[in-house]
Write a protein that holds these residues in place. Structure first.
Motif, PDB file in Angstrom:
ATOM      1  N   GLY A 236      -4.938  -8.025 -11.726  1.00  0.00           N
ATOM      2  CA  GLY A 236      -5.120  -7.598 -13.180  1.00  0.00           C
ATOM      3  C   GLY A 236      -6.101  -6.228 -13.117  1.00  0.00           C
ATOM      4  O   GLY A 236      -5.724  -5.354 -13.728  1.00  0.00           O
ATOM      5  N   TRP A 237      -7.084  -6.376 -12.223  1.00  0.00           N
ATOM      6  CA  TRP A 237      -7.871  -5.163 -12.195  1.00  0.00           C
ATOM      7  C   TRP A 237      -6.982  -3.905 -11.496  1.00  0.00           C
ATOM      8  O   TRP A 237      -7.177  -2.733 -12.049  1.00  0.00           O
ATOM      9  CB  TRP A 237      -8.925  -5.321 -11.202  1.00  0.00           C
ATOM     10  N   ALA A 238      -6.487  -4.186 -10.513  1.00  0.00           N
ATOM     11  CA  ALA A 238      -5.536  -3.056  -9.780  1.00  0.00           C
ATOM     12  C   ALA A 238      -4.402  -2.494 -10.807  1.00  0.00           C
ATOM     13  O   ALA A 238      -4.197  -1.104 -10.814  1.00  0.00           O
ATOM     14  CB  ALA A 238      -5.027  -3.638  -8.565  1.00  0.00           C
ATOM     15  N   SER A 239      -4.136  -3.520 -11.529  1.00  0.00           N
ATOM     16  CA  SER A 239      -3.057  -3.147 -12.597  1.00  0.00           C
ATOM     17  C   SER A 239      -3.680  -2.190 -13.719  1.00  0.00           C
ATOM     18  O   SER A 239      -2.985  -1.105 -14.037  1.00  0.00           O
ATOM     19  CB  SER A 239      -2.485  -4.182 -13.283  1.00  0.00           C
ATOM     20  N   VAL A 240      -4.925  -2.492 -14.353  1.00  0.00           N
ATOM     21  CA  VAL A 240      -5.453  -1.739 -15.204  1.00  0.00           C
ATOM     22  C   VAL A 240      -5.550  -0.190 -14.682  1.00  0.00           C
ATOM     23  O   VAL A 240      -5.448   0.777 -15.287  1.00  0.00           O
ATOM     24  CB  VAL A 240      -6.748  -2.270 -15.834  1.00  0.00           C
ATOM     25  N   VAL A 241      -6.187  -0.263 -13.459  1.00  0.00           N
ATOM     26  CA  VAL A 241      -6.843   1.085 -12.852  1.00  0.00           C
ATOM     27  C   VAL A 241      -5.268   1.954 -12.794  1.00  0.00           C
ATOM     28  O   VAL A 241      -5.158   2.984 -12.828  1.00  0.00           O
ATOM     29  CB  VAL A 241      -7.076   1.076 -11.333  1.00  0.00           C
ATOM     30  N   MET A 242      -4.080   1.197 -12.077  1.00  0.00           N
ATOM     31  CA  MET A 242      -2.892   2.137 -12.037  1.00  0.00           C
ATOM     32  C   MET A 242      -2.289   2.354 -13.287  1.00  0.00           C
ATOM     33  O   MET A 242      -1.698   3.560 -13.457  1.00  0.00           O
ATOM     34  CB  MET A 242      -1.837   1.211 -11.202  1.00  0.00           C
TER      35      MET A 242
ATOM     36  N   PRO B  11       0.888  -1.196   0.071  1.00  0.00           N
ATOM     37  CA  PRO B  11      -0.150  -0.033  -0.037  1.00  0.00           C
ATOM     38  C   PRO B  11       0.865   1.180   0.056  1.00  0.00           C
ATOM     39  O   PRO B  11       0.286   2.164  -0.579  1.00  0.00           O
ATOM     40  CB  PRO B  11      -0.929  -0.170   1.276  1.00  0.00           C
ATOM     41  N   LEU B  12       1.858   1.455   0.713  1.00  0.00           N
ATOM     42  CA  LEU B  12       2.771   2.559   0.613  1.00  0.00           C
ATOM     43  C   LEU B  12       3.464   2.812  -0.530  1.00  0.00           C
ATOM     44  O   LEU B  12       3.429   3.820  -1.118  1.00  0.00           O
ATOM     45  CB  LEU B  12       3.952   2.317   1.745  1.00  0.00           C
ATOM     46  N   LEU B  13       3.846   1.687  -1.499  1.00  0.00           N
ATOM     47  CA  LEU B  13       4.379   2.018  -2.762  1.00  0.00           C
ATOM     48  C   LEU B  13       3.221   2.410  -3.581  1.00  0.00           C
ATOM     49  O   LEU B  13       3.580   3.184  -4.257  1.00  0.00           O
ATOM     50  CB  LEU B  13       5.024   0.637  -3.065  1.00  0.00           C
ATOM     51  N   ILE B  14       2.000   1.916  -3.303  1.00  0.00           N
ATOM     52  CA  ILE B  14       0.950   2.424  -4.351  1.00  0.00           C
ATOM     53  C   ILE B  14       0.710   3.830  -4.147  1.00  0.00           C
ATOM     54  O   ILE B  14       0.432   4.636  -4.844  1.00  0.00           O
ATOM     55  CB  ILE B  14      -0.301   1.691  -4.166  1.00  0.00           C
TER      56      ILE B  14
ATOM     57  N   GLY C 178      -8.697   8.957  -2.108  1.00  0.00           N
ATOM     58  CA  GLY C 178      -9.879   8.253  -2.291  1.00  0.00           C
ATOM     59  C   GLY C 178      -9.710   7.206  -3.664  1.00  0.00           C
ATOM     60  O   GLY C 178     -10.278   6.001  -3.908  1.00  0.00           O
ATOM     61  N   GLU C 179      -9.076   7.995  -4.580  1.00  0.00           N
ATOM     62  CA  GLU C 179      -8.642   7.025  -5.783  1.00  0.00           C
ATOM     63  C   GLU C 179      -7.702   5.990  -5.861  1.00  0.00           C
ATOM     64  O   GLU C 179      -7.681   4.518  -6.336  1.00  0.00           O
ATOM     65  CB  GLU C 179      -8.205   8.035  -7.071  1.00  0.00           C
ATOM     66  N   VAL C 180      -6.817   6.146  -4.933  1.00  0.00           N
ATOM     67  CA  VAL C 180      -5.829   5.283  -4.690  1.00  0.00           C
ATOM     68  C   VAL C 180      -6.111   3.968  -3.750  1.00  0.00           C
ATOM     69  O   VAL C 180      -5.902   2.962  -3.933  1.00  0.00           O
ATOM     70  CB  VAL C 180      -4.526   5.811  -3.714  1.00  0.00           C
ATOM     71  N   SER C 181      -7.318   4.339  -2.888  1.00  0.00           N
ATOM     72  CA  SER C 181      -7.834   3.339  -2.156  1.00  0.00           C
ATOM     73  C   SER C 181      -8.345   2.143  -2.926  1.00  0.00           C
ATOM     74  O   SER C 181      -7.907   0.878  -2.191  1.00  0.00           O
ATOM     75  CB  SER C 181      -8.997   4.086  -0.889  1.00  0.00           C
ATOM     76  N   GLY C 182      -8.892   2.144  -4.085  1.00  0.00           N
ATOM     77  CA  GLY C 182      -9.373   0.751  -4.835  1.00  0.00           C
ATOM     78  C   GLY C 182      -8.249  -0.070  -4.925  1.00  0.00           C
ATOM     79  O   GLY C 182      -8.270  -1.233  -4.302  1.00  0.00           O
ATOM     80  N   PRO C 183      -7.519   0.325  -5.418  1.00  0.00           N
ATOM     81  CA  PRO C 183      -6.173  -0.620  -5.998  1.00  0.00           C
ATOM     82  C   PRO C 183      -5.672  -1.035  -4.551  1.00  0.00           C
ATOM     83  O   PRO C 183      -4.990  -2.403  -4.648  1.00  0.00           O
ATOM     84  CB  PRO C 183      -5.393   0.247  -6.927  1.00  0.00           C
ATOM     85  N   LEU C 184      -5.294  -0.214  -3.815  1.00  0.00           N
ATOM     86  CA  LEU C 184      -4.560  -0.754  -2.507  1.00  0.00           C
ATOM     87  C   LEU C 184      -5.446  -1.506  -1.803  1.00  0.00           C
ATOM     88  O   LEU C 184      -4.871  -2.630  -1.195  1.00  0.00           O
ATOM     89  CB  LEU C 184      -4.529   0.863  -1.644  1.00  0.00           C
ATOM     90  N   LEU C 185      -6.654  -1.464  -1.342  1.00  0.00           N
ATOM     91  CA  LEU C 185      -7.341  -2.402  -0.841  1.00  0.00           C
ATOM     92  C   LEU C 185      -7.659  -3.640  -1.340  1.00  0.00           C
ATOM     93  O   LEU C 185      -7.487  -4.891  -0.887  1.00  0.00           O
ATOM     94  CB  LEU C 185      -8.766  -2.022  -0.237  1.00  0.00           C
ATOM     95  N   VAL C 186      -7.744  -3.793  -2.734  1.00  0.00           N
ATOM     96  CA  VAL C 186      -7.877  -4.982  -3.687  1.00  0.00           C
ATOM     97  C   VAL C 186      -6.432  -5.639  -3.474  1.00  0.00           C
ATOM     98  O   VAL C 186      -6.363  -7.130  -3.309  1.00  0.00           O
ATOM     99  CB  VAL C 186      -8.158  -4.575  -5.113  1.00  0.00           C
ATOM    100  N   SER C 187      -5.558  -4.924  -3.617  1.00  0.00           N
ATOM    101  CA  SER C 187      -3.915  -5.571  -3.751  1.00  0.00           C
ATOM    102  C   SER C 187      -3.881  -6.301  -2.267  1.00  0.00           C
ATOM    103  O   SER C 187      -3.289  -7.632  -2.160  1.00  0.00           O
ATOM    104  CB  SER C 187      -2.850  -4.273  -3.599  1.00  0.00           C
ATOM    105  N   ASN C 188      -4.339  -5.715  -1.051  1.00  0.00           N
ATOM    106  CA  ASN C 188      -4.080  -6.246   0.265  1.00  0.00           C
ATOM    107  C   ASN C 188      -5.035  -7.522   0.175  1.00  0.00           C
ATOM    108  O   ASN C 188      -4.582  -8.378   0.776  1.00  0.00           O
ATOM    109  CB  ASN C 188      -4.305  -5.321   1.325  1.00  0.00           C
ATOM    110  N   ALA C 189      -6.128  -7.621  -0.347  1.00  0.00           N
ATOM    111  CA  ALA C 189      -6.732  -8.528  -0.475  1.00  0.00           C
ATOM    112  C   ALA C 189      -6.520  -9.883  -0.994  1.00  0.00           C
ATOM    113  O   ALA C 189      -6.460 -11.066  -0.593  1.00  0.00           O
ATOM    114  CB  ALA C 189      -8.444  -8.157  -1.087  1.00  0.00           C
ATOM    115  N   TYR C 190      -5.884  -9.539  -2.489  1.00  0.00           N
ATOM    116  CA  TYR C 190      -5.338 -10.768  -3.196  1.00  0.00           C
ATOM    117  C   TYR C 190      -4.187 -11.180  -2.504  1.00  0.00           C
ATOM    118  O   TYR C 190      -3.568 -12.322  -2.795  1.00  0.00           O
ATOM    119  CB  TYR C 190      -5.090 -10.351  -4.531  1.00  0.00           C
TER     120      TYR C 190
END
Length: 346
Positions: free
Chosen positions: A211-217, A155-158, A171-183
């Motif tokens: 894949g979803w988090a990567s597309v957003v980033m 999350p810190l790197l994101i 707020g925009e960062v929170s989506g990929p961050l939380l999904v990354s921790n979940a996977y």
């Protein structure tokens, strides 16, 4: 603030809510994963303990020493950035965020030091479990301590790549961050699931979320390249941080899958993770040295261009000309041309 120079100024009220959401959701996900996996401590299984005892303690000690050196460098950099930015806080909106990347990098290196220190303990290490003879992997160690490190540092790197470098809101960062921790938690659970179908279903879900988090980033990076003015400092370096993280996270997934298939020893797996962990943080630190330098350069150039400078000729009496010339000879040489009797009055 100036998004091109400093990124968006941080709303500290929103930041606090973001931290609570991040910590709470990650703790809940890890607790659920723990209850599902019910991991066995590696030291309780003789075969697993033998793998730990074979771990090269000297190598881990060297990693700790190197990380401590880099950590101290980042601490000094963070302090210097803060003391530099503080006097300008009332003059330049968002300038206090200039020291935020250094602070986050300090945390990432501190967490890495704790991880490597635990791995140095070998058979006495904490948060090292066994795969419970799952599939082809056998009773090899599962380095849960590395998973915990990822739950903090990913999350810190994101945040560094998305919020600090590209100016995306928390707020925009929170989506990929939380999904990354979940996977990450889901992938960790795959080591302890007995049913083969369920195990590979978890792996597939993890890669889909990645894949979803990567597309957003990637969209963040592309949007920045398309909207940032051509004169923006480090215009290509900052999006490269996002693309670099996407690539490295994918490499983590390849190592994870290869290990789950039993094609890699526990020492090889640990060495790969340690090398990538250290290299990613060092690369991020070096990148931010360039980003900070470019930001301060832009700030100084902007301040100079906004100043009204009046040039006024200074009359020097003929009898004092020789003394004037001798006193300023060194300055004239530094300028690379003879010094004229003119001075700039601001």
């Amino acid at each position: 603030g100036d998004r091109g120079r400093w990124g968006k100024a941080t709303d500290y009220g929103s930041a606090l809510k973001f931290i609570v959401l991040w910590v709470g959701s990650t703790a809940a996900a890890f607790a659920i994963g723990w209850c599902i996996a019910r991991p066995t401590t590696c030291a309780d299984i003789s075969e697993c303990k033998e793998h730990l005892e074979a771990s090269p303690a000297l190598l881990n000690a060297g990693v700790v020493c190197g990380l401590v050196t880099v950590f101290l460098h980042e601490v000094v950099s963070c302090i210097m950035n803060y003391t530099t930015a503080k006097p300008l806080a009332t003059l330049i909106d968002g300038v206090m965020d200039a020291f935020l990347p250094s602070m986050l990098l300090c945390v990432t290196f501190a967490v890495l030091i704790l991880e490597s220190s635990d791995l140095y303990l070998g058979a006495d290490a904490f948060l090292i479990h066994t795969g419970n003879d799952v599939g082809l992997r056998g009773n090899k160690p599962v380095n849960t301590i590395i998973i915990v490190e990822w739950l903090v540092n990913v999350p810190l790197l994101i945040i560094l790549a998305g919020h600090c470098a590209l100016g995306r809101s928390l707020g925009e960062v929170s989506g990929p961050l939380l999904v990354s921790n979940a996977y990450i938690v889901i992938a960790w659970c795959a080591f302890f699931v007995v049913d083969n179908t369920l195990r590979w279903t978890l792996v597939a879900v993890s890669f889909a979320m990645y894949g979803w988090a990567s597309v957003v980033m990637a969209r963040w990076a592309v949007e920045f390249l398309n909207t940032a003015p051509r004169g923006t400092h480090t215009r290509r370096l900052r999006p490269a941080l996002c693309f670099g993280l996407i690539l490295v996270f994918g490499l983590y997934g390849i190592v994870f899958t290869w290990s789950l298939l039993g094609n890699m020893t526990s020492l090889e797996e640990q060495a790969c993770y340690t090398a990538m962990n250290v290299c990613v943080k060092l690369a991020m630190s070096m990148a931010y040295s360039g980003i900070r330098s470019g930001a301060y350069h832009d700030m100084l150039v902007g301040m100079l261009l906004n100043q009204q400078v009046i040039f006024q000729r200074t009359e020097v009496p003929r009898e004092n000309m020789e003394s004037f010339y001798n006193d300023h000879q060194e300055t004239g040489n530094l300028l690379g041309k003879p010094l004229l009797g003119a001075a700039a009055v601001v």
